[in-house]
Write a protein that holds these residues in place. Structure first.
Motif, mmCIF file in Angstrom:
data_model
loop_
_atom_site.group_PDB
_atom_site.id
_atom_site.type_symbol
_atom_site.label_atom_id
_atom_site.label_comp_id
_atom_site.label_asym_id
_atom_site.label_seq_id
_atom_site.Cartn_x
_atom_site.Cartn_y
_atom_site.Cartn_z
ATOM 1 N N GLU A 1 47.754 68.973 76.574
ATOM 2 C CA GLU A 1 47.191 68.510 75.312
ATOM 3 C C GLU A 1 46.804 67.046 75.332
ATOM 4 O O GLU A 1 46.255 66.537 74.363
ATOM 5 C CB GLU A 1 48.214 68.747 74.179
ATOM 6 C CG GLU A 1 48.625 70.209 74.019
ATOM 7 C CD GLU A 1 47.429 71.122 73.852
ATOM 8 O OE1 GLU A 1 46.553 70.805 73.028
ATOM 9 O OE2 GLU A 1 47.349 72.146 74.574
ATOM 10 N N ARG A 2 47.072 66.337 76.420
ATOM 11 C CA ARG A 2 46.751 64.915 76.455
ATOM 12 C C ARG A 2 45.237 64.719 76.348
ATOM 13 O O ARG A 2 44.467 65.495 76.904
ATOM 14 C CB ARG A 2 47.274 64.279 77.739
ATOM 15 C CG ARG A 2 48.777 64.160 77.770
ATOM 16 C CD ARG A 2 49.259 63.590 79.098
ATOM 17 N NE ARG A 2 48.998 64.473 80.222
ATOM 18 C CZ ARG A 2 49.056 64.094 81.502
ATOM 19 N NH1 ARG A 2 49.339 62.838 81.789
ATOM 20 N NH2 ARG A 2 48.820 64.955 82.460
ATOM 21 N N PRO A 3 44.806 63.677 75.638
ATOM 22 C CA PRO A 3 43.376 63.509 75.330
ATOM 23 C C PRO A 3 42.464 63.558 76.556
ATOM 24 O O PRO A 3 41.419 64.214 76.513
ATOM 25 C CB PRO A 3 43.306 62.118 74.672
ATOM 26 C CG PRO A 3 44.689 61.618 74.546
ATOM 27 C CD PRO A 3 45.648 62.622 75.038
ATOM 28 N N ALA A 4 42.862 62.879 77.633
ATOM 29 C CA ALA A 4 41.947 62.809 78.776
ATOM 30 C C ALA A 4 41.750 64.172 79.409
ATOM 31 O O ALA A 4 40.723 64.416 80.052
ATOM 32 C CB ALA A 4 42.474 61.821 79.803
ATOM 33 N N LEU A 5 42.709 65.082 79.260
ATOM 34 C CA LEU A 5 42.567 66.408 79.865
ATOM 35 C C LEU A 5 41.699 67.329 79.024
ATOM 36 O O LEU A 5 41.374 68.437 79.442
ATOM 37 C CB LEU A 5 43.941 67.046 80.093
ATOM 38 C CG LEU A 5 44.869 66.308 81.059
ATOM 39 C CD1 LEU A 5 46.072 67.168 81.416
ATOM 40 C CD2 LEU A 5 44.143 65.923 82.323
ATOM 41 N N GLU B 1 54.972 65.342 72.358
ATOM 42 C CA GLU B 1 54.262 65.020 73.590
ATOM 43 C C GLU B 1 54.902 63.814 74.257
ATOM 44 O O GLU B 1 54.991 63.762 75.493
ATOM 45 C CB GLU B 1 52.795 64.732 73.275
ATOM 46 C CG GLU B 1 51.954 64.634 74.530
ATOM 47 C CD GLU B 1 50.481 64.434 74.219
ATOM 48 O OE1 GLU B 1 49.813 65.428 73.870
ATOM 49 O OE2 GLU B 1 50.023 63.279 74.304
ATOM 50 N N GLU C 1 53.764 70.352 86.302
ATOM 51 C CA GLU C 1 54.357 69.860 85.051
ATOM 52 C C GLU C 1 53.387 69.012 84.243
ATOM 53 O O GLU C 1 53.510 68.904 83.027
ATOM 54 C CB GLU C 1 55.610 69.013 85.350
ATOM 55 C CG GLU C 1 56.737 69.751 86.014
ATOM 56 C CD GLU C 1 57.564 70.581 85.043
ATOM 57 O OE1 GLU C 1 57.230 70.640 83.840
ATOM 58 O OE2 GLU C 1 58.548 71.202 85.482
ATOM 59 N N ASP C 2 52.397 68.408 84.899
ATOM 60 C CA ASP C 2 51.465 67.554 84.160
ATOM 61 C C ASP C 2 50.207 68.311 83.733
ATOM 62 O O ASP C 2 49.227 67.718 83.308
ATOM 63 C CB ASP C 2 51.096 66.316 84.977
ATOM 64 C CG ASP C 2 50.411 66.656 86.294
ATOM 65 O OD1 ASP C 2 50.377 67.854 86.658
ATOM 66 O OD2 ASP C 2 49.903 65.740 86.958
ATOM 67 N N ARG D 1 48.164 59.326 78.560
ATOM 68 C CA ARG D 1 46.841 59.774 78.113
ATOM 69 C C ARG D 1 46.222 60.785 79.062
ATOM 70 O O ARG D 1 45.206 61.377 78.750
ATOM 71 C CB ARG D 1 45.906 58.573 77.970
ATOM 72 C CG ARG D 1 46.164 57.755 76.726
ATOM 73 C CD ARG D 1 44.878 57.082 76.294
ATOM 74 N NE ARG D 1 44.613 55.902 77.110
ATOM 75 C CZ ARG D 1 45.052 54.685 76.808
ATOM 76 N NH1 ARG D 1 45.746 54.481 75.701
ATOM 77 N NH2 ARG D 1 44.798 53.676 77.587
ATOM 78 N N GLY D 2 46.788 60.959 80.245
ATOM 79 C CA GLY D 2 46.185 61.877 81.207
ATOM 80 C C GLY D 2 45.097 61.220 82.033
ATOM 81 O O GLY D 2 44.266 61.909 82.626
ATOM 82 N N PRO E 1 52.583 71.700 77.769
ATOM 83 C CA PRO E 1 52.662 70.563 76.830
ATOM 84 C C PRO E 1 51.745 69.402 77.210
ATOM 85 O O PRO E 1 51.070 68.842 76.351
ATOM 86 C CB PRO E 1 54.132 70.149 76.891
ATOM 87 C CG PRO E 1 54.863 71.371 77.313
ATOM 88 C CD PRO E 1 53.929 72.099 78.230
ATOM 89 N N LEU E 2 51.688 69.051 78.489
ATOM 90 C CA LEU E 2 50.892 67.876 78.852
ATOM 91 C C LEU E 2 49.395 68.184 78.958
ATOM 92 O O LEU E 2 48.590 67.270 79.121
ATOM 93 C CB LEU E 2 51.402 67.257 80.157
ATOM 94 C CG LEU E 2 52.726 66.497 80.010
ATOM 95 C CD1 LEU E 2 53.050 65.714 81.261
ATOM 96 C CD2 LEU E 2 52.676 65.553 78.835
#
Lengths: 993, 91, 417
Positions: free
Chosen positions: A889-893, B34, A697-698, C401-402, A886-887
Motif C-alpha cells: 500500500e505504500r505510495p511509491a508502489l 503501515e 515482506e516489502d 514510501r517504497g 501491508p507494504l
C-alpha cells in the motif's frame, strides 16, 4: 673452498650428508639440517639482498621467521615462489634460490641510485609531490615507475601445480611452540592423560635449546629434548606437528596452522600435499612462542654482517657456522654474553662487548663467565655508527671518556627481547607494558595461557618451570600433580637497560624497520607532522607493514614516537596484531576447494545423456544446464531456433529437474499457502495445480512457481531454480517462528525428483504411449495433476504428472524419482520419435516463454517489481492477508508512472539490441532519460521477428507507440513497437486442447 | 570460527548455519498500521553488545532458534528454542 | 606550507626538520556552529566543504579514535561510478569527477589511479545484467565498455579465460575511469585542508550522547565534556545506528563485518581492478606491490573489526579460480571493518527527524569511492537545511514510501546487498 666457515665439530647438522644448492647462479654446498641462510653463511656469503626502498646491501639478520632482510625467490622447476625468508628454508639437494628486487645483479644494483637520492625520499614523500601536471591521469604516469620499483619478488606465471589440503582436529590442549617451555608444558599436560597437540615452526623440537649445552634433570640438553619428544611421540593421545606454524587465533578457540609438509624434500612424493592448513579447536591453548630479540637503531645498523645476537649464537651452536671472523657485540642485557662466549668457542675473535649498562649493572653469571674467559667488555658504552660497503668493516664505540673504532666483520646486536604475543592478542588477550623489561607482557586472557619467554619469564630455568605449570593449568585447570617441573641450574642475571636508539649526526640512517627501510628520522618526521597515533605512524612510515610485520623493529618505532611526543609507551599503545603471524601460502586457504571446486557443481540425473547427445552447457547458478543440442554444422543459436520452432510445430522435451520442489503435508497447508502466496489456495481441488506468486515482506515479487494438491493433506510446490534454497528457508522460518500453530510439514525434494517438460501439439500423442492413465483432455484437463506409471524397457517408473505449460503449448511435466530420471527421459525420447520429438535446452525454452510473455525471476521480476508491474496484479487476492500485502500500500508502489511489463517487437528487420534501454530520442545528449529497459529478448522463429519483454514507464498506456531500444555499448539502436507482453495465442487456446 | 549452540544438536561450526537477523522484531498483527509494518520490515536496533538473533541449523536439523550474542566480541551468552525465553525475557 | 617537488627538495636540505604539522590538535571549544561526528574520510570531507564551499569557520570534527581509523583506513581502495540506477549513477559520477581533481584541490597526493575497473561476466544472465548497467551508464554520460573474452584475455594474461573454468569468463563490463586511490591519503588530505581553513579536528573524543531539546539539537556529550551546537552531522558509517539511537532514532541499518586481505608485495602482475559477482570477489594490486582482495561479508550483525577463516578461504578460493598462478603468493595480512548495511543497499545522506541533525551513512561496503561527493552533499544539506538534487533520493523516509534504491534487487535483507 667449500663451506669455508663451517666448524669442524658441533651443531645439529649432519656433515656426512652434503647437499648441493644454487644461489644467484653460483653453486654451493651445505649439510643436512642447514637452512638456506646457515648454508650461505657457512660458505661466507653475507650479501643476500637489497633493501626495499633504498636498495642498500643487506645480509642475514636473524635465524627464524622474524628475518627482515634475506627474502629470496625460490625456484623449483616451473614452480617459483617469491619473498621466502632464507632462514625458514630447509636446505635440500638441488635447491635453487635467487636474490630479489635488484637489477642487473645483487652486487651491482641500479636501484642503489635510490639510496643516493634518499634525502628526497623520506617517509611519505609521495604524498607531497607527483601532483603535476594537473590532469586526471597524471598519477598513472608516475605510477608505472613506482610500481616497477615496488614489490619484492616475482609472482609465478604458470598455474600453481601443487596440492594443498585441509585438516581438522579437536583436542583438550594445543601447545604452540616446541622449545623448552613448550616441551615442559607438553610433558606436564600429557601426564594428565589429555588429548594433546604440540606444534613448532621448525623441523625439530627444542627451539632455542637446540645445539646448546645445558643440564636438565641431569642429562644434556639434546638428550633431554630427544627423550621428551620420544615420550610424546609414543603417547597415542599426543599429536606432534613439526614444521607447523600457528598463524591465527579465531573466535571459538579455533587456531589456524600451516604445515609445510613437503617443502624440505628435493623429490616430494606425488600426490602429497605441499602445505596443509590445520584448523584446530582446543579447550585450552598454551602459547610457548618465545620472544623476538630487538635491534638497536644506530647509524648504518643495516650493513651485511649485522645480526641479532641470539641469531649469531644460533648459527654457531645449532648450525656450526662461523658468522664472521672478528665480532663486536653490542648489548643492553646479559643474553648477548652467551653469544660472545659461543663466538669465542667457534674461533671468532671478539673485538669487544659494548654494553650500554654501567659497570655495576653488569653482574650476572654470563658476564662473569665472559670476563673469566678474557673477553673485552666496554661498560657504559654504545655503538654510534658502523662503517662498510657491502659488509661491515668497523664500528665506532663511544664510552664515557672516549670514542674509538673497532674493526670487525660481524656485529651482534641485542636491544632486548619482546615476548611473541600475536596469537595472544588475536585471542583478545590484553597486554601491559613492563618498564623494567622494556617489553609488552601478557596480562590476561580467558582461554590462552602464555608460557616461558612469551610470558616474560626469560632464561632456561624459568621457561621450564613456567611451561610446566602452564601445561598443568591448561590440562587440568590447576589441579595438583605429582610430576615436578624439569630442573636446571638457574643463572643469575642482571637487569637489562632500555636503549632504543643512539643519536648520530644528521642524515645518517638508523634503521628501525629493516624490511620497509623505515629509519629513526622517519619516525621523528611523522611525529613532527602530527601523525602521532601509533596507527598513523604505521601507515605514514609503513613501519611494520612488510611481510615480517615489523617483528624486530615495531617496539623501537613506537618507543621513539613516545619520546618524540612526550608520552609513555603504554600511552602510545601498539597497533592491532593481525593474522597471519607469518605469511601463509594462498593455496593453503581454499585447499582443494579452488579451481573447478571453488563452488560445487550440480548436475541433473539426465546430464550424461545431454553430454552424449552433443548439448552445449550454461551455468544456471550452481547447476549445469543444456543450452541447446546443436547438430553437425549447426551453431548453438541455429539449434535453439530449430528446437523452439519444433516445439510449436510438433513436440519437444526439456530437462527441468533443477526447479525447486518442496513437499508440504499436514492439515493446515491450504491456510499456510494462503499466507505465503499472493493468490488463493483454499479453493484448489485435489488433483489440480495452480500458478503461485510469492511476495517479499516489502511487497515486491519474490518468486513464482506452481503448487499442486496431490491429496487433501499433501501438496507439492515448485519454485524457480535460483530461489529453491531461499524459499525453503522462508517457509521453514514462517512455520517455526511465526505460525507454529499450523500443522504443516515441509521437505525439500529438489534432488529427489528428476523432471522433464513435454510440450507441443503432439504432446498427448507421445504421452499416451508412455503412461498408464487416460490423458485425454476430458480425463486430464489443463492444470490437472495425478500419479501414473511411465513405461520403460526395464519396467514401469512411478511418476507424478502435472499438466501445466511454460511454453504456451499443450504440455505436461513428468516427475520421477531421480534414479529413474535417465530411464524416463530415454523412454520419452523413444516414444516421441515417430512424432518428430526433439530435446530442447534453456535457450529454446527462453524463446518459447518470451513469446508467451511468461516472466522469469531475475529478469522481469528483478527484485524491484510488484505483481501489478508484471501484469499479475489480479493474482494478489483482495480478500485475504498474505506476506507482503501491508507494504504494497505504500505510495511509491502504487504510482502511475511505474515501469510495467510490455512486449516489444523490433521494426525494420534489425536485431533487438541485447539489454537495451528504451528512450524517446536515441541521439539525445547525455543524460538521456530512460523510460525502461529490455528484460529478456530473442529471435522468434515462430513469429519471424526480434521480440523482447521489457519494463517501461506507464507501459500499459503505451501499447501501439513506437520508441527506440538502444545499446550504446554495442553501438546499436532500433525502433520498437510497444504491445502486450504476449505474442502468441493470448487467449491460451493451445494450452487447453 | 564461531561455534553456534544449536539447542538440539549442540555447538556446531558457524558454516553449518544460516543467519536470520534480529529476533526481537515481531510480525505485527495483520491490521496493524503501515508505520508498524514499515518498522517491522525496515527498522533495526542494531546494538553494539548483546543481540538477540535468529539462526537456522541449515546443514543439520534445519530448526530455527534464538541466540543472544555480543556483537562486539562474538561471545555467545544464551540460546533458546522458539517459544522459550532468553534470560531476562518477560515470561 | 604547500606540498610540491620544490618544497620537498627545499626541506631535504634541512633534513626534513622544518615540515609543519599536517593538522593541529586543538582542545574542543565549548560551542561550535556545526559539529561533524566521525573523523573518517566522509566526516573530514564534510568539514572541508563546509569551510570551503560555504565559508563556515566555526566547525569541529569529533573523532573517537585517530583520524581515518575506521573504514577509511581499512577498505580495498576501489573508486568507480559504474552504477545502474539513476540516483546512484549521478551521485557516484559526481564523486568520480571530484576524485579526478582531488590531489590538486587538497594539495595532497591521493594517488587516484584510473586504471580501469572490470566486472567479469560468467553466464548469459551476467552479461545481460552487466550490459543493462553499462547501457544505463552510457546514456547517463558515464564511460563504459563491454569487453569480449578475447579482449579480456589480452588485457589480463594471468586471468583464467579458458572455457573449462568453473565459472568461465564470457566477457566483462569495463569502466576505464574507475580504479583505485590511496585511502589514508584521502583522510589525511581532507584533514590537512580542513585544518588549514580553521576546522578543529579533535581526536580521542568520543560522542557519548546527543542532547535534544524541544525536538532540536542542543549539543553533544563527549568523553571530553559537553559541546554545544545546533547542527550535528553524523559521519560514522559502521556505527550509524548507535549514534542515531542517541537521538532516539532507529535506522534501517545493520552493522556487518567485512574482511579484506593483502598478499606479500610482488613486482607488477595486475594492472586492472577485477571483480566477479559469480564468486563474490574483487582484486587489485597496490602501488607497493601487494594484491588487495576482498569478497563477501561475514554474515551476522557485528561490530568486530576482524572476522573468521571461512570467508578468507572463500575469497582466496575465488582468487585462485580466476588467477591460478597466484597460488604460491602468500597472505600477509587480513583485517576487517564494520559496514553500515542498509535495507536496500544504498546510502542515507539526509536530514534526520530531529531539527539540526543530519547523517551520511548506510554506505554498505562501497563508501570509499563516495567520500568526496558524500562530504560535498552532506555539507550542502547541513547548510541549506535541505538536500541537493544529487542526494534528494537518499532519504531515511524512502523506505516507508517504497522509494528504495535497490541495485541488486535483494530486498530488505541487509547482508544480501
Amino acid at each position: 673452498m667449500t663451506q669455508a666457515f663451517r666448524l669442524a665439530a658441533g651443531g645439529a647438522i649432519d656433515r656426512s650428508h652434503r647437499l648441493a644448492f644454487e644461489f644467484d647462479g653460483l653453486r654451493y654446498e651445505g649439510c643436512l639440517g642447514d637452512t638456506l641462510a646457515s648454508a650461505l653463511l657457512a660458505n661466507g656469503v653475507h650479501l643476500v639482498a637489497r633493501s626495499f626502498k633504498y636498495h642498500r646491501p643487506r645480509g642475514i639478520f636473524a635465524a627464524g621467521s622474524e628475518e627482515p632482510n634475506a627474502l629470496v625467490q625460490l625456484a623449483r622447476g616451473h614452480r617459483t615462489e617469491p619473498n621466502v625468508p632464507a632462514t625458514m628454508v630447509e636446505l635440500f639437494d638441488g635447491l635453487v634460490a635467487a636474490s630479489q628486487n635488484r637489477w642487473p645483479s645483487l652486487d651491482v644494483d641500479v636501484g642503489a641510485l635510490a639510496g643516493t637520492l634518499s634525502r628526497f625520499l623520506p617517509a611519505g614523500f609521495y604524498y607531497k609531490t607527483f601532483m603535476w601536471p594537473a590532469t586526471a591521469k597524471a598519477w598513472l604516469g608516475y605510477e608505472r615507475f613506482i610500481r616497477a620499483a615496488a614489490g619484492m619478488g616475482r609472482a609465478a606465471i604458470e598455474p600453481d601445480p601443487d596440492r594443498y589440503e585441509h585438516q581438522y582436529a579437536h583436542c583438550d590442549v594445543l601447545i604452540v611452540g616446541g622449545g623448552p617451555a613448550g616441551l615442559a608444558a607438553a610433558r606436564a599436560a600429557a601426564s594428565s592423560g589429555v588429548r594433546l597437540i604440540v606444534c613448532d615452526e621448525g623441523p625439530h623440537f627444542g627451539g632455542s635449546l637446540v645445539g646448546e649445552s645445558a643440564s636438565i634433570d641431569g642429562v644434556d640438553a639434546s638428550a633431554w629434548i630427544d627423550g621428551t619428544v620420544a615420550a610424546l611421540a609414543a603417547n597415542p593421545d599426543v599429536t606432534l606437528l613439526p614444521r607447523t606454524t600457528a598463524f591465527g587465533c579465531y573466535d571459538g578457540n579455533m587456531v589456524g596452522l600451516l604445515e609445510r609438509a613437503t617443502d624440505h624434500m628435493s623429490a616430494p612424493p606425488a600426490f602429497a600435499p605441499r602445505r596443509r592448513l590445520w584448523k584446530i579447536r582446543a579447550r585450552a591453548i598454551v602459547l610457548a612462542t618465545g620472544a623476538h630479540e630487538r635491534a638497536i637503531a644506530y647509524a648504518n645498523n643495516d650493513l651485511p654482517g649485522t645480526m641479532l645476537a641470539g641469531a649469531a649464537r644460533t648459527y654457531v651452536r645449532r648450525y656450526a657456522v662461523q658468522p664472521g671472523t672478528r665480532a663486536v657485540v653490542f648489548t643492553t642485557n646479559d643474553s648477548a654474553y652467551a653469544t660472545a662466549l659461543a663466538l669465542q668457542d667457534a674461533g671468532v675473535a671478539v673485538a669487544g662487548i659494548v654494553d650500554a649498562r654501567a659497570e655495576a649493572e653488569i653482574a650476572g653469571s654470563l658476564p662473569r663467565r665472559a670476563r673469566a674467559a678474557g673477553l673485552p667488555i666496554d661498560a657504559d658504552s654504545v655503538v654510534v655508527g658502523a662503517r662498510g660497503g657491502k659488509r661491515v668493516a668497523s664500528v665506532d664505540v663511544r664510552s664515557a671518556s672516549r670514542t674509538r673504532r673497532l674493526d670487525c666483520d660481524l656485529v651482534c646486536v641485542s636491544g632486548g627481547w619482546s615476548p611473541v604475543l600475536n596469537l595472544f592478542s588475536q585471542a583478545r588477550g590484553t597486554l601491559r607494558y613492563d618498564e623494567a623489561l622494556a617489553a609488552f607482557l601478557p596480562e590476561s586472557s580467558s582461554s590462552v595461557l602464555p608460557a616461558g619467554a612469551a610470558n616474560g619469564r626469560f632464561g632456561l630455568a624459568a621457561a621450564l618451570s613456567d611451561g610446566h605449570s602452564a601445561g598443568l593449568r591448561a590440562a587440568t585447570g590447576g589441579a595438583a600433580s605429582r610430576l615436578s617441573a624439569p630442573q636446571t641450574e638457574r643463572e643469575a642475571s642482571g637487569a637489562p637497560r632500555t636503549l632504543w636508539s643512539v643519536t648520530s649526526k644528521r642524515g645518517a640512517k638508523r634503521f628501525v624497520d629493516l624490511q620497509d627501510d623505515v629509519t629513526a628520522d622517519d619516525i621523528a618526521l611523522a611525529a613532527r607532522e602530527g601523525y602521532t597515533s601509533v596507527e598513523h605512524l604505521k601507515r605514514y612510515t609503513t613501519l611494520g607493514m612488510g611481510p615480517d610485520q615489523g617483528k624486530t623493529g615495531n617496539l623501537i618505532g613506537l618507543a621513539l614516537l613516545a619520546e618524540a611526543t612526550g608520552r609513555t609507551i603504554p600511552q602510545v599503545g601498539t597497533t592491532t596484531f593481525r593474522p597471519p603471524y607469518t605469511p601463509v601460502t594462498m593455496g593453503a586457504f581454499p585447499g582443494q576447494e579452488s579451481g573447478a571446486h571453488v563452488e560445487p557443481t550440480r548436475y541433473s540425473a539426465m546430464h550424461d545423456w545431454h553430454v552424449e547427445h552433443g548439448a552445449g552447457f550454461v551455468n544456471a547458478g550452481l547447476w549445469r544446464r543444456p543450452h541447446s543440442y546443436p547438430r553437425a554444422g549447426e551453431s548453438p543459436e541455429d539449434a535453439a531456433n530449430r528446437e523452439a520452432k519444433n516445439v510449436r510445430a510438433n513436440v519437444g522435451v526439456v530437462d527441468v529437474s533443477t526447479l525447486g520442489k518442496i513437499e508440504l503435508q499436514g492439515r493446515d497447508v491450504a491456510e499456510f499457502l494462503n499466507r505465503i502466496y499472493a493468490n488463493r489456495w483454499d479453493t484448489l481441488a485435489v488433483g489440480r495445480c495452480r500458478y503461485g506468486l510469492m511476495l517479499r515482506e516489502d511487497g515486491i515479487v519474490l518468486d513464482d512457481g506452481t503448487t499442486s494438491q496431490l491429496a487433501s493433506t499433501h501438496y507439492l510446490m515448485t519454485t524457480t531454480t535460483v530461489n529453491a534454497v531461499k524459499v525453503m528457508q522462508h517457509l521453514e522460518r514462517a512455520l517455526q517462528l511465526d505460525w507454529p500453530e499450523l500443522e504443516v510439514y515441509v521437505t525439500s525434494v529438489t534432488e529427489q525428483w528428476a523432471a522433464a517438460a513435454l510440450s507441443g501439439p503432439k504432446a498427448r500423442d507421445v504421452l499416451q504411449r508412455l503412461v498408464d492413465i487416460d490423458v485425454s483432455n476430458a480425463a486430464f484437463p489443463f492444470l490437472a495433476v495425478g500419479e501414473c506409471r511411465v513405461r520403460a524397457p526395464d519396467g514401469t517408473i512411478p511418476a507424478r504428472l502435472l499438466r501445466m505449460s511454460y511454453s504456451g503449448e499443450l504440455a505436461y511435466e513428468i516427475h520421477v524419482p531421480a534414479d529413474a530420471g535417465r530411464a524416463m527421459w530415454e523412454a520419452v525420447i523413444a516414444a516421441g520419435e515417430p512424432f518428430g520429438l526433439m530435446p530442447y535446452g534453456t535457450e529454446a525454452m527462453t524463446t518459447l516463454r518470451i513469446e508467451k510473455g511468461h516472466i522469469v525471476v531475475g529478469a522481469e521480476a528483478d527484485g524491484r517489481t510488484t505483481a501489478d508491474d508484471l501484469g499479475l496484479g489480479n493474482l494478489v487476492n483482495a480478500a485475504k492477508w498474505c506476506i507482503g500485502k501491508p507494504l504494497l500500500e505504500r505510495p511509491a508502489l502504487k504510482a502511475a508512472d511505474r515501469w510495467q511489463l510490455v512486449g516489444l517487437t523490433a521494426l525494420d528487420g534489425a536485431p533487438m539490441p541485447r539489454a537495451a534501454k528504451i528512450v524517446v530520442d536515441p541521439d539525445r545528449a547525455a543524460p538521456n532519460p530512460m523510460l525502461g529497459h529490455v528484460t529478456s529478448w530473442c529471435w522468434s522463429p515462430n513469429l519471424d521477428a526480434w521480440i523482447a519483454l521489457a519494463l517501461l514507464a506507464r507501459g500499459r498506456e503505451r501499447h501501439g507507440q513506437v520508441l527506440w531500444a538502444v545499446s550504446p555499448l554495442a553501438d546499436a539502436k532500433v525502433r520498437v513497437k510497444i504491445g502486450p507482453a504476449c505474442f502468441i495465442d493470448p487467449q491460451g487456446e493451445r494450452l487447453r486442447v | 570460527m564461531l561455534l553456534i549452540p544449536c539447542p538440539w544438536c549442540g555447538p556446531r561450526a558457524q558454516s553449518e548455519f544460516t543467519y536470520g537477523g534480529d529476533a526481537t522484531v515481531v510480525r505485527p498483527p495483520a491490521d496493524a498500521s503501515e508505520a508498524a509494518w514499515v518498522a517491522f520490515v525496515y527498522l533495526r536496533d542494531n546494538p553494539a553488545g548483546p543481540h538477540d538473533e535468529l539462526w537456522q541449523h541449515s546443514a543439520g536439523c534445519r530448526r530455527w532458534f534464538r541466540v543472544r550474542r555480543d556483537t562486539r566480541t562474538h561471545t555467545i551468552l544464551a540460546n533458546a528454542r522458539p517459544g522459550a525465553p532468553l534470560p531476562g525475557d518477560e515470561a | 606550507m604547500k606540498y610540491s617537488i620544490f618544497s620537498l627538495a627545499r626541506n631535504a636540505l634541512f633534513h626534513h626538520e622544518r615540515w609543519p604539522l599536517a593538522w593541529r590538535s586543538p582542545t574542543p571549544k565549548p560551542r561550535y556552529d556545526a559539529i561533524i561526528v566521525g573523523g573518517g574520510g566522509h566526516g573530514l570531507a564534510t568539514a572541508y566543504y563546509l569551510a570551503k564551499e560555504h565559508g563556515l569557520a566555526d566547525i569541529a570534527v569529533l573523532e573517537k579514535g585517530y583520524l581515518g581509523g575506521g573504514n577509511t583506513g581499512r577498505n580495498t581502495t576501489i573508486v568507480r561510478s559504474n552504477y545502474h540506477l539513476d540516483p546512484n549513477a549521478h551521485f557516484y559520477e559526481m564523486s568520480l569527477k571530484l576524485w579526478e581533481g582531488l590531489s590538486r584541490e587538497l594539495n595532497f597526493n591521493v594517488m587516484y589511479s584510473p586504471r580501469g575497473v572490470l566486472n567479469l561476466c560468467h553466464s548469459p544472465a551476467d552479461i545481460d545484467a552487466a550490459m543493462r548497467r553499462g547501457n544505463a551508464m552510457r546514456l547517463n554520460g558515464i564511460d563504459a565498455e563491454f569487453l569480449s573474452r578475447e579482449e579480456i584475455a589480452r588485457r589480463i594474461p594471468n586471468l583464467d579465460c579458458s572455457r573449462e573454468a568453473r565459472f568461465p569468463v564470457l566477457g566483462g563490463l569495463l569502466q576505464p575511469r574507475g580504479g583505485t586511490a590511496r585511502h589514508d591519503a584521502v583522510a589525511w588530505g581532507y584533514a590537512r585542508a580542513a585544518d588549514a581553513r580553521g576546522v578543529d579536528l579533535i581526536q580521542q573524543c568520543e560522542v557519548t550522547g546527543i542532547r535534544v531539546e524541544n525536538g532540536a539539537i542542543a549539543g553533544v556529550e563527549t568523553t571530553r565534556g559537553f559541546v554545544a551546537t545546533e547542527k550535528v552531522g553524523l559521519a560514522v558509517a559502521g556505527h550509524s545506528s548507535r549514534l542515531a539511537a542517541m537521538a532516539g532514532i532507529r535506522l534501517p541499518i545493520e552493522s556487518h563485518t567485512l574482511q579484506a586481505l593483502v598478499s606479500d608485495p610482488v613486482k607488477p602482475v595486475l594492472d586492472t581492478v577485477v571483480t566477479s559477482g559469480a564468486v563474490h570477489f574483487y582484486i587489485s594490486q597496490s602501488d607497493k606491490g601487494e594484491l588487495v582482495m576482498g569478497g563477501d561479508l561475514d554474515f551476522c550483525n557485528a561490530y568486530s573489526q576482524r572476522g573468521n577463516l571461512p570467508i578468507i578461504e572463500h575469497v582466496i578460493g575465488a582468487c585462485l579460480a580466476l588467477f591460478p598462478s597466484f597460488g604460491r603468493l602468500k597472505v600477509m595480512r587480513t583485517w576487517g571493518g564494520v559496514c553500515d548495511m542498509t535495507m536496500d543497499g544504498s546510502p542515507i545522506i539526509a536530514r534526520l527527524p530531529v531539527k539540526g541533525l543530519t547523517m551520511t551513512g548506510g554506505w554498505c561496503y562501497g563508501g570509499f569511492k563516495a567520500t568526496p561527493a558524500s562530504g560535498w552533499l552532506h555539507a550542502y544539506t547541513i547548510v541549506r537545511g535541505e538536500p541537493h538534487p544529487l542526494n534528494a533520493a537518499f532519504t531515511l523516509e524512502r523506505f516507508g514510501r517504497g522509494e528504495t534504491i535497490d541495485e541488486k534487487g535483494a530486498g530488505p535483507t541487509p547482508w544480501a546487498h
